[in-house]
Structures are given as C-alpha cells and as structure tokens.
Design an enzyme around this catalytic site. Structure first.
Site, PDB file in Angstrom:
ATOM      1  N   ALA A   1       0.082   9.014   2.023  1.00 13.77           N
ATOM      2  CA  ALA A   1       0.038  10.472   1.940  1.00 13.77           C
ATOM      3  C   ALA A   1      -1.320  10.860   1.368  1.00 13.77           C
ATOM      4  O   ALA A   1      -1.958  10.080   0.652  1.00 13.77           O
ATOM      5  CB  ALA A   1       1.153  10.970   1.041  1.00 13.77           C
TER       6      ALA A   1
ATOM      7  N   GLY B   1       2.830   6.091   2.144  1.00 17.63           N
ATOM      8  CA  GLY B   1       3.517   6.797   3.227  1.00 17.63           C
ATOM      9  C   GLY B   1       3.190   6.227   4.592  1.00 17.63           C
ATOM     10  O   GLY B   1       3.982   6.362   5.531  1.00 17.63           O
TER      11      GLY B   1
ATOM     12  N   GLU C   1       5.533   3.421   4.958  1.00 15.08           N
ATOM     13  CA  GLU C   1       6.869   4.011   5.157  1.00 15.08           C
ATOM     14  C   GLU C   1       7.026   4.544   6.579  1.00 15.08           C
ATOM     15  O   GLU C   1       8.074   4.384   7.207  1.00 15.08           O
ATOM     16  CB  GLU C   1       7.094   5.128   4.137  1.00 15.08           C
ATOM     17  CG  GLU C   1       7.221   4.584   2.719  1.00 15.08           C
ATOM     18  CD  GLU C   1       7.257   5.667   1.665  1.00 15.08           C
ATOM     19  OE1 GLU C   1       6.415   6.595   1.732  1.00 15.08           O
ATOM     20  OE2 GLU C   1       8.110   5.599   0.772  1.00 15.08           O
TER      21      GLU C   1
ATOM     22  N   GLU D   1       2.053   3.194  -4.641  1.00 17.43           N
ATOM     23  CA  GLU D   1       2.328   4.447  -5.360  1.00 17.43           C
ATOM     24  C   GLU D   1       2.376   4.254  -6.871  1.00 17.43           C
ATOM     25  O   GLU D   1       2.013   5.152  -7.624  1.00 17.43           O
ATOM     26  CB  GLU D   1       3.657   5.056  -4.875  1.00 17.43           C
ATOM     27  CG  GLU D   1       3.604   5.666  -3.480  1.00 17.43           C
ATOM     28  CD  GLU D   1       3.944   4.705  -2.367  1.00 17.43           C
ATOM     29  OE1 GLU D   1       3.873   3.467  -2.591  1.00 17.43           O
ATOM     30  OE2 GLU D   1       4.267   5.165  -1.257  1.00 17.43           O
TER      31      GLU D   1
HETATM   32  N1  DAK Z   1      -5.455  10.262   0.586  1.00 13.87           N
HETATM   33  C1  DAK Z   1      -6.594  10.970   0.741  1.00 13.87           C
HETATM   34  N2  DAK Z   1      -7.744  10.449   1.138  1.00 13.87           N
HETATM   35  C2  DAK Z   1      -7.777   9.132   1.382  1.00 13.87           C
HETATM   36  C3  DAK Z   1      -6.644   8.308   1.230  1.00 13.87           C
HETATM   37  C4  DAK Z   1      -5.427   8.934   0.823  1.00 13.87           C
HETATM   38  N3  DAK Z   1      -4.267   8.263   0.709  1.00 13.87           N
HETATM   39  N4  DAK Z   1      -6.990   7.041   1.529  1.00 13.87           N
HETATM   40  C5  DAK Z   1      -8.284   7.070   1.848  1.00 13.87           C
HETATM   41  N5  DAK Z   1      -8.756   8.326   1.768  1.00 13.87           N
HETATM   42  C6  DAK Z   1     -10.120   8.789   2.028  1.00 13.87           C
HETATM   43  C7  DAK Z   1     -11.043   8.416   0.888  1.00 13.87           C
HETATM   44  O1  DAK Z   1     -10.938   9.348  -0.159  1.00 13.87           O
HETATM   45  C8  DAK Z   1     -12.372   8.439   1.592  1.00 13.87           C
HETATM   46  O2  DAK Z   1     -12.765   9.796   1.737  1.00 13.87           O
HETATM   47  P1  DAK Z   1     -14.254  10.281   1.325  1.00 13.87           P
HETATM   48  O3  DAK Z   1     -14.417   9.906  -0.096  1.00 13.87           O
HETATM   49  O4  DAK Z   1     -15.158   9.503   2.258  1.00 13.87           O
HETATM   50  O5  DAK Z   1     -14.230  11.755   1.590  1.00 13.87           O
HETATM   51  C9  DAK Z   1     -12.060   7.914   2.972  1.00 13.87           C
HETATM   52  O6  DAK Z   1     -10.657   8.089   3.146  1.00 13.87           O
HETATM   53  C10 DAK Z   1     -12.359   6.434   3.138  1.00 13.87           C
HETATM   54  O7  DAK Z   1     -11.704   5.751   2.087  1.00 13.87           O
HETATM   55  P2  DAK Z   1     -12.460   4.738   1.107  1.00 13.87           P
HETATM   56  O8  DAK Z   1     -13.886   5.089   0.947  1.00 13.87           O
HETATM   57  O9  DAK Z   1     -11.638   4.633  -0.122  1.00 13.87           O
HETATM   58  O10 DAK Z   1     -12.380   3.390   1.960  1.00 13.87           O
HETATM   59  P3  DAK Z   1     -12.299   1.901   1.429  1.00 13.87           P
HETATM   60  O11 DAK Z   1     -12.416   1.043   2.640  1.00 13.87           O
HETATM   61  O12 DAK Z   1     -13.245   1.664   0.297  1.00 13.87           O
HETATM   62  O13 DAK Z   1     -10.819   1.744   0.818  1.00 13.87           O
HETATM   63  C11 DAK Z   1      -8.431   2.007   0.831  1.00 13.87           C
HETATM   64  C12 DAK Z   1      -9.707   1.867   1.667  1.00 13.87           C
HETATM   65  C13 DAK Z   1      -7.269   2.270   1.814  1.00 13.87           C
HETATM   66  C14 DAK Z   1      -8.149   0.690   0.082  1.00 13.87           C
HETATM   67  C15 DAK Z   1      -8.579   3.156  -0.201  1.00 13.87           C
HETATM   68  O14 DAK Z   1      -9.038   4.300   0.510  1.00 13.87           O
HETATM   69  C16 DAK Z   1      -7.313   3.505  -0.903  1.00 13.87           C
HETATM   70  O15 DAK Z   1      -6.897   2.800  -1.835  1.00 13.87           O
HETATM   71  N6  DAK Z   1      -6.659   4.596  -0.485  1.00 13.87           N
HETATM   72  C17 DAK Z   1      -5.466   5.108  -1.147  1.00 13.87           C
HETATM   73  C18 DAK Z   1      -4.247   4.295  -0.769  1.00 13.87           C
HETATM   74  C19 DAK Z   1      -2.995   4.796  -1.475  1.00 13.87           C
HETATM   75  O16 DAK Z   1      -2.925   4.792  -2.706  1.00 13.87           O
HETATM   76  N7  DAK Z   1      -2.022   5.188  -0.695  1.00 13.87           N
HETATM   77  C20 DAK Z   1      -0.745   5.700  -1.210  1.00 13.87           C
HETATM   78  C21 DAK Z   1      -0.851   7.189  -1.402  1.00 13.87           C
HETATM   79  S1  DAK Z   1       0.643   7.867  -2.135  1.00 13.87           S
HETATM   80  C22 DAK Z   1       6.802  11.946   0.071  1.00 13.87           C
HETATM   81  C23 DAK Z   1       6.889  10.812   0.776  1.00 13.87           C
HETATM   82  C24 DAK Z   1       5.849   9.887   0.720  1.00 13.87           C
HETATM   83  C25 DAK Z   1       4.746  10.094  -0.026  1.00 13.87           C
HETATM   84  C26 DAK Z   1       4.657  11.252  -0.733  1.00 13.87           C
HETATM   85  C27 DAK Z   1       5.690  12.199  -0.688  1.00 13.87           C
HETATM   86  N8  DAK Z   1       7.873  12.875   0.091  1.00 13.87           N
HETATM   87  C28 DAK Z   1       8.930  12.693   1.105  1.00 13.87           C
HETATM   88  C29 DAK Z   1       7.991  13.978  -0.810  1.00 13.87           C
HETATM   89  C30 DAK Z   1       3.723   9.081  -0.038  1.00 13.87           C
HETATM   90  C31 DAK Z   1       2.867   8.869  -1.047  1.00 13.87           C
HETATM   91  C32 DAK Z   1       1.691   8.038  -0.817  1.00 13.87           C
HETATM   92  O17 DAK Z   1       1.442   7.527   0.256  1.00 13.87           O
END
Ligand code: DAK
Length: 275
Positions: free
Chosen positions: A83, A126, A129, A149
């Site tokens: 997400a 997400g 998921e 998460e």
């Molecule tokens: N959200 C927003 N932007 C993201 C992102 C994310 N999840 N993942 C990557 N990006 C963006 C980065 O911010 C970056 O943007 P700029 O800085 O260039 O503007 C761009 O994508 C490229 O990412 P990186 O520069 O970080 O690239 P790397 O290769 O260095 O790293 C990475 C890739 C995937 C390891 C890293 O980006 C990362 O750790 N991303 C976050 C992964 C994460 O934590 N995902 C879980 C998010 S929480 C719900 C149901 C489900 C959910 C919520 C509510 N309900 C039913 C209510 C789900 C929650 C989640 O998924």
C-alpha cells in the site's frame, strides 16, 4: 477527508487496449484479460485511484462473456511494493475507521473467473496480499515476497495474516510476519504459495498460456471448481465434500457436460458454450 471519487479516463490507445491512468488492460490471447499494474515511479504502490481502476477492470472482465480467465501482473521490478505508505502515513484512526480505508481492497476475491497473479519483483505488504487473493500464483525467479508491515508499526490488513498462514503454515507465517523479512520465489514455490516459478521474461507469457487453457473450458465448470476449492478451504472436510458433490451433480444440468462427454466419446474437440 472526503470519500474519494474518480472519473475513469479510459483512453483507447489501440483497438485492443484500454488505458487507465494506473493500470493497463489488454487481451493477449483468446478468452484472456491481462491487467498490468502500471505505476512505475512508486513500484506499483497501491493507492486508492489504482485500486478503484483495478476493481473496475476486474469487474468488467468478470462480466464479459468472451473472457474466461484473468492475468494480473506488474512490472519486472515490482508486482506491487505494498500500500502507498505516503498516502497512509498521516491518516488517523478516525480517518481509516470512519471511511473504511481501502474498503474495496479485497474486491478481487469477489471475481468469479479465475485470476492468475504473475509476480515479478517486489510483492510486499498489500502487494503480497493482492497476489495471494489470486487463484493461482506464478512467480518470476526474481520475485521478492514479504509482509513488512511490522516495520511500519502496523500489521497486514488485507488478508496477510490469514492467507499466508493458510498457505505456508503457522510457523513460517509467524516468522515472516513478525520479523518482516522477505522470501524468494523458490521459497514461495517450495512452501506451496506459488504454483510455478519461471524466468522473469517468460512469466507473463506462461501465465497467459495457462489462462488461455482455462478459458478454453466450460465456464460453468471452471466457476464451480473455483468455488468448490474456495468454499472447502473455509469449512470442515465433510461440509466441503458435500458441497463439491452437489456442485458436481448440478453440472449434469448443463449443456457443456453433455458436449464435453459427447466430444470425448466421438473423439473430437468439445465446443463449450457456457450453457
Ligand atoms: N509506498 C509508497 N511509495 C513507495 C512504496 C510504498 N509502499 N514502495 C516504494 N515506493 C516508492 C519510493 O518511495 C520511491 O519513490 P521516490 O522516492 O523515488 O519518489 C520509489 O517507489 C522507488 O522505491 P525505492 O527508491 O525505495 O527503491 P529501492 O529499490 O531502493 O527499494 C523497496 C525497493 C521495495 C525495498 C522499498 O521501496 C521499500 O521498502 N518499499 C516499501 C515496502 C513496504 O513497506 N511495503 C508495505 C507497505 S504497508 C489495508 C490493507 C492493506 C494495507 C493497508 C491497508 N486495509 C484493508 C485497510 C497494506 C499495507 C502495506 O502494504
């Protein structure tokens, strides 16, 4: 915050491809709809406009009688990195609870037609998921799965704790979810989450091939098979077996059953009509 509203900008970039803003939709083979998440600058992070477009595309494929199966994919670098953290970060409990944040997140599970997730690159949070909501998961060798998460002060909210534990068992699901560590395509395959692993460049073609094969069968039987498996996973064995048997019986009321068995006896290819 106001509830989100959207006007879909469907630009017809070719006769066969509808272009939304954050997804691509095309028909790569007979009976197959290919939906590609297309938000490259954010690694396909799932945010409200994208989820609404995705739901629209899935529902229109579901109601299109020329389509028998759907492939859902992302880019080679990312299926979806979760997400959108930037969209979520300032939300309060009242925001997410009152407006039921990402209420339609799990609409993919309402689709009757089989969905094959073709996962290359990151499938995190997400994104993982979403892939697990599909009926078949194919992984590219470069796939990176995880539910990180916990590192953000939250837990999986779209089925991660439930579907991952059912797919790979409690011990590994606890290990993955409580540490936030990632796992590979081959681990996903060995643990029973992924049905097959392919080189990244072959992944989508392989998923489309499987989808085309599914689409060549009678849609009523395909739907019944999907429903029987999904229902059985939620109930006890006896109840599941009874449900399966009733669905099996009911298929003898279809023209497709007559055609399928007649074609076998006459040594010819069946022509299923979905009747
Ligand atoms: N959200 C927003 N932007 C993201 C992102 C994310 N999840 N993942 C990557 N990006 C963006 C980065 O911010 C970056 O943007 P700029 O800085 O260039 O503007 C761009 O994508 C490229 O990412 P990186 O520069 O970080 O690239 P790397 O290769 O260095 O790293 C990475 C890739 C995937 C390891 C890293 O980006 C990362 O750790 N991303 C976050 C992964 C994460 O934590 N995902 C879980 C998010 S929480 C719900 C149901 C489900 C959910 C919520 C509510 N309900 C039913 C209510 C789900 C929650 C989640 O998924």
């Amino acid at each position: 915050m106001r509830p989100f509203s959207i006007t879909f900008s469907r630009q017809f970039s070719s006769s066969r491809t509808i272009r939304y803003d954050h997804i691509l939709v095309s028909d790569p083979a007979n009976g197959v709809k290919l939906v590609t998440l297309n938000r490259p600058n954010a690694l396909n992070a799932l945010f409200t406009p994208l989820v609404l477009e995705l739901n629209d595309a899935l529902k229109s494929a579901d109601s299109d009688t020329s389509i028998g199966a759907i492939v859902l994919t992302g880019s080679v670098r990312a299926f979806a990195a979760g997400a959108d953290i930037k969209e979520m970060k300032d939300k309060s409990f009242a925001d997410v609870f009152t407006h039921d944040f990402i209420k339609n997140w799990s609409d993919a599970t309402l689709i009757k037609k089989p969905i094959i997730a073709a996962v290359n690159g990151y499938a995190l949070g997400g994104g993982c998921e979403m892939a697990m909501m599909a009926d078949i998961l194919y992984a590219g060798e470069n796939a990176v799965f995880g539910q990180p998460e916990i590192k953000l002060g939250i837990i999986p909210g779209a089925g991660g704790t439930q579907r991952l534990a059912r797919a790979i068992g409690k011990a590994k699901a606890m290990d993955i979810i409580l540490t936030g560590k990632t796992f590979t395509a081959h681990e996903a395959y060995n643990w029973g989450l992924a049905a097959a692993v392919f080189p990244p460049t072959d992944l989508v073609a392989e998923a489309v091939k499987t989808a085309a094969s599914i689409a060549s069968y009678g849609p009523i039987a395909v739907h019944a098979a999907k429903e029987a498996i999904n229902y059985g996973l939620q109930v006890g064995l006896d109840q599941g077996l009874t449900y399966e048997r009733r669905l099996f019986h009911s298929l003898f009321a279809t023209a497709d059953q007559k055609e399928g068995m007649a074609a076998f006896a006459e040594k010819r290819a069946p022509e299923f009509k979905g009747e």
